[in-house]
Design a protein around this motif. Structure first.
Motif, PDB file in Angstrom:
ATOM      1  N   LEU A  21      -3.664   2.751  -1.620  1.00  0.00           N
ATOM      2  CA  LEU A  21      -3.349   1.662  -0.690  1.00  0.00           C
ATOM      3  C   LEU A  21      -3.310   2.157   0.745  1.00  0.00           C
ATOM      4  N   ALA A  22      -2.831   3.379   0.961  1.00  0.00           N
ATOM      5  CA  ALA A  22      -2.768   3.950   2.309  1.00  0.00           C
ATOM      6  C   ALA A  22      -4.159   4.136   2.898  1.00  0.00           C
TER       7      ALA A  22
ATOM      8  N   ALA B  29      -2.604  -6.444   3.494  1.00  0.00           N
ATOM      9  CA  ALA B  29      -1.980  -7.768   3.631  1.00  0.00           C
ATOM     10  C   ALA B  29      -2.569  -8.743   2.608  1.00  0.00           C
ATOM     11  N   ILE B  30      -3.866  -8.677   2.389  1.00  0.00           N
ATOM     12  CA  ILE B  30      -4.508  -9.538   1.390  1.00  0.00           C
ATOM     13  C   ILE B  30      -3.962  -9.216   0.001  1.00  0.00           C
ATOM     14  N   LEU B  31      -3.858  -7.935  -0.310  1.00  0.00           N
ATOM     15  CA  LEU B  31      -3.326  -7.545  -1.620  1.00  0.00           C
ATOM     16  C   LEU B  31      -1.865  -7.961  -1.770  1.00  0.00           C
ATOM     17  N   GLU B  32      -1.113  -7.900  -0.692  1.00  0.00           N
ATOM     18  CA  GLU B  32       0.285  -8.328  -0.743  1.00  0.00           C
ATOM     19  C   GLU B  32       0.375  -9.809  -1.097  1.00  0.00           C
TER      20      GLU B  32
END
Length: 146
Positions: free
Chosen positions: A122-123, A131-134
């Motif tokens: 993710l980093a 943000a999309i994955l969140e």
């Protein structure tokens, strides 16, 4: 990394893309594990841990497998000293299965290893991709419970 396709996407093609991506991600996460348990054994151990204790029948129903299959899974977990059986508190004909300290330690270590690998991946993404994955995480969770 390609940008997400948001137009001209039928439910069928989105389903295919998600299935393949989730399967690949699942395989990559499983490879981060450091134990010889099967996927079914890990799933059963996680379910018992989450519910604190379960009868073999409850566990079989939860994992959507036949009771004899779950009995074999529980036996394998017992041999590894990851779970233990004890008499049911109100029904002497049944037993309940609980995770042992060794089982909890194994699950904690496995989760930590997998989360560390995923955190690193993710980093490497952009803040917009994260943000999309969140936003997608609760939706994927909803799909997993349907």
């Amino acid at each position: 990394m390609p940008t997400p396709k948001t137009t001209d996407h039928s439910a069928q093609s989105l389903a295919e893309e998600l299935r393949m991506s989730i399967a690949r991600l699942g395989r990559r996460l499983r490879r981060q594990g450091n134990h010889r348990l099967t996927i079914t054994q890990f799933a059963a151990l996680a379910a018992i841990e989450r519910h604190h204790e379960m009868t073999p029948r409850e566990l079989a129903d939860h994992e959507k497998v036949q009771p004899p299959s779950m009995t074999r899974v529980i036996t394998a977990l017992e041999l590894e000293r990851l779970v233990e059986r004890s008499p049911h508190p109100t029904d002497g004909r049944q037993v309940v299965v609980r995770v042992t300290d060794r089982g909890r330690t194994l699950m904690r270590e496995e989760r930590a290893r997998k989360e560390a690998w995923l955190s690193q991946r993710l980093a490497e993404l952009t803040s917009q991709e994260r943000a999309i994955l969140e936003q997608a995480a609760p939706i994927l969770d909803k799909l997993s419970k349907a």
